[in-house]
Motif scaffolding. Sequence first.
Motif, PDB file in Angstrom:
ATOM      1  N   GLY A  81      -8.180  -1.222  -0.235  1.00 41.71           N
ATOM      2  CA  GLY A  81      -7.156  -0.771  -1.178  1.00 41.71           C
ATOM      3  C   GLY A  81      -5.838  -1.459  -0.865  1.00 41.71           C
ATOM      4  O   GLY A  81      -5.730  -2.229   0.074  1.00 41.71           O
ATOM      5  N   SER A  82      -4.827  -1.166  -1.646  1.00 42.27           N
ATOM      6  CA  SER A  82      -3.517  -1.779  -1.456  1.00 42.27           C
ATOM      7  C   SER A  82      -2.739  -1.062  -0.361  1.00 42.27           C
ATOM      8  O   SER A  82      -3.242  -0.160   0.305  1.00 42.27           O
ATOM      9  CB  SER A  82      -2.732  -1.732  -2.769  1.00 42.27           C
ATOM     10  N   GLY A  83      -1.474  -1.450  -0.191  1.00 39.00           N
ATOM     11  CA  GLY A  83      -0.637  -0.818   0.826  1.00 39.00           C
ATOM     12  C   GLY A  83      -0.515   0.683   0.647  1.00 39.00           C
ATOM     13  O   GLY A  83      -0.439   1.428   1.628  1.00 39.00           O
ATOM     14  N   SER A 209      -2.126  -6.517   2.631  1.00 35.15           N
ATOM     15  CA  SER A 209      -2.721  -7.839   2.839  1.00 35.15           C
ATOM     16  C   SER A 209      -2.015  -8.946   2.080  1.00 35.15           C
ATOM     17  O   SER A 209      -2.026 -10.108   2.495  1.00 35.15           O
ATOM     18  CB  SER A 209      -4.195  -7.809   2.422  1.00 35.15           C
ATOM     19  N   GLN A 210      -1.355  -8.605   0.963  1.00 35.81           N
ATOM     20  CA  GLN A 210      -0.950  -9.617  -0.012  1.00 35.81           C
ATOM     21  C   GLN A 210       0.490 -10.090   0.131  1.00 35.81           C
ATOM     22  O   GLN A 210       1.002 -10.785  -0.729  1.00 35.81           O
ATOM     23  CB  GLN A 210      -1.155  -9.062  -1.437  1.00 35.81           C
ATOM     24  N   ALA A 215      -2.836 -12.920   2.666  1.00 34.42           N
ATOM     25  CA  ALA A 215      -4.206 -12.720   2.188  1.00 34.42           C
ATOM     26  C   ALA A 215      -4.172 -12.259   0.735  1.00 34.42           C
ATOM     27  O   ALA A 215      -3.104 -12.102   0.134  1.00 34.42           O
ATOM     28  CB  ALA A 215      -4.936 -11.704   3.070  1.00 34.42           C
ATOM     29  N   LEU A 216      -5.347 -12.018   0.159  1.00 33.29           N
ATOM     30  CA  LEU A 216      -5.428 -11.518  -1.212  1.00 33.29           C
ATOM     31  C   LEU A 216      -5.179 -10.016  -1.249  1.00 33.29           C
ATOM     32  O   LEU A 216      -5.414  -9.313  -0.254  1.00 33.29           O
ATOM     33  CB  LEU A 216      -6.804 -11.837  -1.795  1.00 33.29           C
ATOM     34  N   PRO A 217      -4.726  -9.478  -2.369  1.00 33.97           N
ATOM     35  CA  PRO A 217      -4.557  -8.023  -2.474  1.00 33.97           C
ATOM     36  C   PRO A 217      -5.890  -7.300  -2.322  1.00 33.97           C
ATOM     37  O   PRO A 217      -6.946  -7.840  -2.667  1.00 33.97           O
ATOM     38  CB  PRO A 217      -4.005  -7.834  -3.892  1.00 33.97           C
ATOM     39  N   GLY A 218      -5.825  -6.085  -1.792  1.00 29.02           N
ATOM     40  CA  GLY A 218      -7.032  -5.261  -1.756  1.00 29.02           C
ATOM     41  C   GLY A 218      -7.397  -4.701  -0.405  1.00 29.02           C
ATOM     42  O   GLY A 218      -8.381  -3.969  -0.288  1.00 29.02           O
ATOM     43  N   LEU A 219      -6.617  -5.018   0.638  1.00 26.08           N
ATOM     44  CA  LEU A 219      -6.871  -4.463   1.963  1.00 26.08           C
ATOM     45  C   LEU A 219      -5.553  -3.978   2.564  1.00 26.08           C
ATOM     46  O   LEU A 219      -4.511  -4.595   2.374  1.00 26.08           O
ATOM     47  CB  LEU A 219      -7.504  -5.503   2.886  1.00 26.08           C
TER      48      LEU A 219
END
Length: 412
Positions: A81-83, A209-210, A215-219
């Motif tokens: 997920g996002s932040g 992550s982004q 990195a790409l969004p999603g972590l």
Amino acid sequence: MTPLLPGQTSLIQSTFSELHPPYRLLLGPGPCNVDPRVLLAASAPQLGHLDPFLLDTLGAIANQLRQVFQTQNELTLCVSGSGFAGAEAVLCNLLEEGDTLIAGSLGFFSGKIAEIAQRIGARVILLESEPGQPLDPQQVAAAFARHPEAKLFATAIAETSTGLLQPLEELERITHAHEALFVVDAVSGLGGIPINVEQMKIDACYAGSQKCLGALPGLAPLTLNARAVEAIKRRRKPVQSYYLDLLALQRYWNGDHAYHHTACSNLLFTMHEALRIVLEEGLEARWQRHRLHGEALRAGLQALGLTLLPRPGYELPVLTAVRLPSSVSESLLRQQLLTGYSIEVGGGLGSLKGQLLRIGLMGYNACRKNVETVLAALEQLLPSYDWPVQAGAALTAAAAVYSKEERPSGDA
């Protein structure tokens, strides 16, 4: 062709058309353009979430994150997920209904700490700073004096809605003097500004992550120390979220790898590559790079006659919040940057809507070329709003910062 609703337009002409997204220079508060090596990692073969190679990768990412967070915390992992998923995971694990949280809001994003905690059922004592101003430690001390039962104090080190860098030392000292847990939102800061979880005595920290990690969004990376983990184990009731149960996630990431959810292998590969690039560059060098380009950008903006929102000395290197003159339309200027120059920047949020540009230089995007690109675009556009601009002043001011950095240390 799928019929459009009245007033609706589409850049995609057919259900069967291949997607060809336009290139954008992402100089907003995130997401950011990523290193091509990260995109290459996204194209690796997909693996199942219990594949032995992927499980080994989880362990490698956890170890990389410990180095970036600068901690030995066993519970270090990424939430899918996002932040905000990281924020919710930390808060819903540490807080129970009826617990007291003191929340230090510096703006829109750290203000969400209070909203998340209220949805959990916690009692929230909200402390708010003026836009661009850091929290007053005396205000925090007074809140603890009124609420000695407070279990947590939570705030952000980097508030991207106002471009503020928040000092943590005094806030940590006050929090631990009252035996509360010290929780820090580092969504926009990790990988771009100095963060040392051990030295800063942070009990729980979450990031995204982004942004500066590249990195790409999603972590959402996060880390909790033993004291925070013990607080979870002492809960009166189970964590209300199955998906964000950190002890269950810890088993999947760092324990016996018991199934928890279907993690995306390719997103994890991009995180591994992004963290590898961070560590390859070196944390000190990376922090210095973000500091340098942020300083050059601020010098250029001020040479355009614009003023910065944060109090001097508290500017966030990775995200610059600059005030716009009343004659300048924020929405139109951002649209012109996007359509004319393929540059995306952020605007003001909440009470600052229509008053700001928020320009990010994070991760791969923190470079001189991008500083000069956005300054040149603004120099071209601002005169159309009857804002006086001296030709070349912005780039000259930025160049002076770079020139100063390049001089031998003994030079004046």
